[in-house]
Design a protein around this motif. Sequence first.
Motif, PDB file in Angstrom:
ATOM      1  N   GLY A   1      27.725 121.433  19.765  1.00  0.00           N
ATOM      2  CA  GLY A   1      27.295 120.833  21.025  1.00  0.00           C
ATOM      3  C   GLY A   1      27.596 119.215  21.284  1.00  0.00           C
ATOM      4  N   ASP A   2      28.732 119.007  20.590  1.00  0.00           N
ATOM      5  CA  ASP A   2      29.358 117.501  20.496  1.00  0.00           C
ATOM      6  C   ASP A   2      30.776 117.751  20.986  1.00  0.00           C
ATOM      7  OD1 ASP A   2      30.339 115.335  19.970  1.00  0.00           O
ATOM      8  OD2 ASP A   2      30.329 115.400  17.659  1.00  0.00           O
ATOM      9  N   VAL A   3      30.875 117.599  22.025  1.00  0.00           N
ATOM     10  CA  VAL A   3      32.224 117.522  22.617  1.00  0.00           C
ATOM     11  C   VAL A   3      32.723 116.239  23.081  1.00  0.00           C
ATOM     12  CG1 VAL A   3      32.281 119.794  23.564  1.00  0.00           C
ATOM     13  CG2 VAL A   3      31.191 117.824  24.904  1.00  0.00           C
ATOM     14  N   SER A   4      32.128 115.113  22.337  1.00  0.00           N
ATOM     15  CA  SER A   4      32.678 113.869  22.861  1.00  0.00           C
ATOM     16  C   SER A   4      34.208 113.614  22.156  1.00  0.00           C
ATOM     17  CB  SER A   4      31.493 112.875  22.202  1.00  0.00           C
ATOM     18  OG  SER A   4      31.455 112.882  20.935  1.00  0.00           O
ATOM     19  N   ASN A   5      34.212 113.885  21.093  1.00  0.00           N
ATOM     20  CA  ASN A   5      35.542 113.690  20.143  1.00  0.00           C
ATOM     21  C   ASN A   5      36.166 115.325  19.999  1.00  0.00           C
ATOM     22  OD1 ASN A   5      37.691 112.752  19.037  1.00  0.00           O
ATOM     23  ND2 ASN A   5      36.458 112.282  17.455  1.00  0.00           N
ATOM     24  N   LEU A   6      36.727 115.893  20.893  1.00  0.00           N
ATOM     25  CA  LEU A   6      37.482 117.083  20.610  1.00  0.00           C
ATOM     26  C   LEU A   6      38.979 116.895  19.795  1.00  0.00           C
ATOM     27  CD1 LEU A   6      36.575 119.679  23.393  1.00  0.00           C
ATOM     28  CD2 LEU A   6      35.622 119.368  21.045  1.00  0.00           C
ATOM     29  N   GLY A   7      39.029 115.822  19.793  1.00  0.00           N
ATOM     30  CA  GLY A   7      40.380 115.357  19.089  1.00  0.00           C
ATOM     31  C   GLY A   7      41.564 115.853  20.044  1.00  0.00           C
ATOM     32  N   ASP A   8      42.878 115.897  19.310  1.00  0.00           N
ATOM     33  CA  ASP A   8      43.945 116.301  19.831  1.00  0.00           C
ATOM     34  C   ASP A   8      44.077 117.694  20.411  1.00  0.00           C
ATOM     35  OD1 ASP A   8      46.384 116.412  21.066  1.00  0.00           O
ATOM     36  OD2 ASP A   8      47.729 116.326  19.298  1.00  0.00           O
ATOM     37  N   THR A   9      43.959 118.047  21.703  1.00  0.00           N
ATOM     38  CA  THR A   9      44.146 119.402  22.222  1.00  0.00           C
ATOM     39  C   THR A   9      45.736 119.677  22.982  1.00  0.00           C
ATOM     40  OG1 THR A   9      42.980 118.637  24.379  1.00  0.00           O
ATOM     41  CG2 THR A   9      41.690 119.610  22.519  1.00  0.00           C
ATOM     42  N   SER A  10      46.551 118.716  22.768  1.00  0.00           N
ATOM     43  CA  SER A  10      47.555 118.704  23.496  1.00  0.00           C
ATOM     44  C   SER A  10      48.522 119.897  22.810  1.00  0.00           C
ATOM     45  CB  SER A  10      48.388 117.399  23.429  1.00  0.00           C
ATOM     46  OG  SER A  10      48.799 117.346  21.984  1.00  0.00           O
ATOM     47  N   THR A  11      48.268 120.321  21.573  1.00  0.00           N
ATOM     48  CA  THR A  11      49.111 121.224  20.972  1.00  0.00           C
ATOM     49  C   THR A  11      48.761 122.766  21.083  1.00  0.00           C
ATOM     50  OG1 THR A  11      47.715 121.111  18.985  1.00  0.00           O
ATOM     51  CG2 THR A  11      50.058 120.031  18.843  1.00  0.00           C
TER      52      THR A  11
END
Length: 631
Positions: A605-615
């Motif tokens: 339930g924590d989507v504040s920092n999903l990290g890099d999704t560009s790949t």
Amino acid sequence: MRIRTLEDYTTAYRKSVETPERFWEEVAETFSWHKKWDTVLDYSFEDYSVKWFEGAKFNITENCLDRHLLTQGDKKALIWEPNSPEEEAIEFTYKQLHEKVCQFANVLKSNGIEKGDRVVLYMPMIPELAIGVLACARLGAVHSVVFAGFSSSALADRINDAQAKIVLSSDGNFRGKRIFDVKKVVDEALENCPSIEKQIVLKRTNSEVTMKEGRDIWWNEEAKKADTFCPATIIDAEDPLFILYTSGSTGKPKGVVHHAGGYMVYTKYSFENVFQLRDDDVYWCTADIGWITGHSYIVYAPLLAGSTTLMFEGVPTFPDAGRFWEVVDKYKVSIFYTAPTAIRALQAKGLEFVNKYDLSSIRVLGTVGEPINEEAWDWYHQHIGKGNCPIVDTWWQTETGGIMISNMAGVTPNKATFATLPLPGIQPVLLDAEGNEIEGNNVEGNLCIKYPWPSILRTTYGDHERCKQAYFSTYRGYYFTGDGCKRDHDGMYRILGRVDDVINVSGHRMGTAEVEDAINQHEDVIESAIVGYPHEIKGQGIYAFVICDENSTKSKEELQKEILQTVSQHIGAIAKPEKIQIVSGLPKTRSGKIMRRILRKIAEGDVSNLGDTSTLLDPEVVNEIKEGAGL
Ligand code: WTA
């Protein structure tokens, strides 16, 4: 040998690192052997092979039973408390247990079991389960206990992998208010198990069963015909004692193999020292014998130590949430060993269930199976231990055979949520991603062990390569535990949980691949990914993201319900996901790898920092999953 002071611990630890062979040889001298070893230790972690006390001849049951007969034959060995408090308990002295084990060993023998044969046990927590285990060991046969909550197909997989000749079962199983049809599950499994010649069935619930002519026989009728003495088969310290299946990060569960000599030496040594055992202790471990904790610390170690071990058939909440404490009071239990998940569940029920009983007999408390959170530790300490019992937080694994990192009750310091210090003989190290040892304190890394101890697993059944791959390939020259770990400023170890794709639900290990395989068996499922997320009682819960066939005519609710049934059928109810989210795609890298890190965040339930999704192949899918999860 016994550690009684902090100084003893420091001395023993130093000795165990400086001269490990000498150290373990001295411990081994305290057991009874028909012939001593030729070599203490021979090992390689590079091309994995470990041998302890090779050439020594003995039988573990002579150490568990026969050797106590002269000095304390009338001491209680095993107390059995049934599911219902209305039913009468059963107690066995060492003498009586010896007879029962011998008698059943004779039953196995007359049904063709010889040294090295595999016997699977799928039974409730009744005395005959412990008797069955020891009877196998008496003959040098290899037992493989399968937790009686697994499904018939999971049972069949294990029987087939072990190529077992005999399966031991019961008609049924009482658990709380419910009765389970044990034999039906076994019968279903046996439709696909050609290696099984006999099923020996214990009558427990008087449930209706059908006995297959020529294959199924009744335990009691066979036992009546058998003699109550059976000479122990003398085996080598490096002969196998048992196989226990456990989940890893890949593929099907693997059969962890423990060999008899080293396992005996280490389990007893760790038991006496960690719990600071006394002669008059009544010791109760609430685990099931279907897991390693039950093998090592309900059956083998307590009997090796000549102690009184209590075995409980039921559940902590039947007839009400005071049952554990009622049993402690009834038998004046002095050492109580349970799992954080049980502590949290009982904490949630309130103190009125605790305060009704006299818990003053408790001297030592223990926990095992998963990290314990501070609130649960405090509650256990204050309300069960009344603020004055040490809590041993014992970290170990199916593969390690015995407790590896733990405080020693009242001897080395407690520290809430910390397993604290390694036992003598155990050399933990923290490694970074590149495989360098992280020195000093106040550091975090992947927990590895750099030197063998007597009860380390020897192989995975039928597939030694897999053993090397799973435990000795991540970091060359080290045993890799799969756990992340912190060493604090005092040099104390705190286990942070798994760093591989293993989820720990109520202290039970689940492989993500294994649960996904089960979900994918549903005809409308295209693909699935599961992750663990923090769960108040269970420690971790399973969150499943599932792609279903677009053309399925079923509603979302129907699909979710059926997927749960599919998991129950293929593994067992313990692997059922807490949450199932139907999605149209999964976050994958361009090379097709599922990015579990993202799913884990969403599940938490924590989507504040999903990290890099560009790949990602399709970053949009992440938004859809987030929305579907209501985030
Ligand atoms: C976890 C159970 C934190 C850990 C004996 C390990 C623990 C896995 C503890 C093994 C503990 C066990 N504190 N975590 N005291 N004890 N674990 O094989 O992740 O069922 O790797 O053995 O449980 O589970 P297994």
